[in-house]
Design a protein around this motif. Structure first.
Motif: not given
Length: 265
Positions: A153-170
């Protein structure tokens, strides 16, 4: 009491965060608090089963379990000597492997054979394994046998990566825009694949970041709150208590228990 974790093979690194093992020869009944960490897990007990209190009542668990995304703390207790191995899955992995809408499984710890029909003999064999390493190896081989059904699930994986990269501050609206979806479309897809809305998942990951920040015990609570993305100390305390049932000043960050094993990376 023995805790240990192992990294996955390169073949499974996009699906598995880690394998963990917990063993104890002490059969004294002990309660453990489990706190949300943003991952779902497949858990295999190879000694005595555990009891769980997830919704206000105690129930004995199956020996083969799927623990979904959870939104608040719950309690476990042993019924004898402990021996368990956990497969900590990346947030989208269970859906990708088994194509199960996990939104209906949120806040549940359920017998694995109730939700997947794939062959579980390899997991059953773990109970007879002669070492921690052999048990981890059997778990990995079982997962590898499921890869033929993988639907990334490429779209969801991309979003999860962004969430972790920002420590949930997105910002969720911006995250949806980044993957060319409306906010509502992203919410539906994310909940189906991960089990939670993106907004709530961000809250869990931001909460988890507190345990990274708290590695420096010299920080004040105000600095910890601000560094973890909270606007003020009262908001920080409210969220901490929601996920742990305790105020941060009362929480045993240095205690040796399952919650800290999972949260203190």
């Amino acid at each position: 009491m023995h805790y240990e974790s192992f990294g996955p093979s390169d073949l499974l690194k996009d699906l598995v965060k880690e394998y963990w093992v917990f063993e104890s020869e002490d059969s004294t009944i002990t309660q453990q608090k489990i706190i949300p960490d943003g991952y779902s897990e497949i858990i295999i007990h190879y000694r005595s089963p555990y009891r769980i209190n997830l919704a206000g009542r105690w129930e004995e668990q199956s020996l083969l379990l799927f623990s979904s995304q959870i939104r608040r703390f719950f309690f476990l207790e042993n019924t004898g000597k402990s021996g368990m191995i956990g497969i900590k899955l990346h947030p989208a992995a269970f859906f990708e492997l088994f194509q199960k809408d996990v939104s209906s499984l949120t806040d549940r710890v359920i017998a694995l054979d109730e939700i997947i029909a794939s062959e579980l003999v390899q997991l059953e064999a773990i109970k007879a394994g002669d070492s921690i390493e052999s048990r981890v190896g059997m778990a990995e081989k079982w997962l590898e046998s499921q890869l033929q059904n993988l639907h990334p699930q490429g779209v969801v994986r991309h979003c999860i990566a962004d969430i972790f990269a920002t420590h949930g501050m997105i910002d969720i609206d911006q995250m949806a825009s980044n993957v060319c979806l409306s906010t509502r479309q992203l919410e539906r897809l994310f909940k189906k694949v991960v089990g939670l809305t993106p907004k709530f998942y961000c809250r869990i990951i931001r909460f988890n970041y507190i345990f990274e920040v708290m590695k420096d015990h010299n920080d004040s609570w105000i600095r910890t709150a601000l560094q973890s993305g909270y606007f003020d100390q009262s908001h920080f305390i409210k969220n901490f208590k929601e996920f742990t049932g305790e105020e941060p000043s009362n929480y045993g960050f240095d205690e040796v228990n399952l919650a800290n094993f999972f949260l203190k990376k």
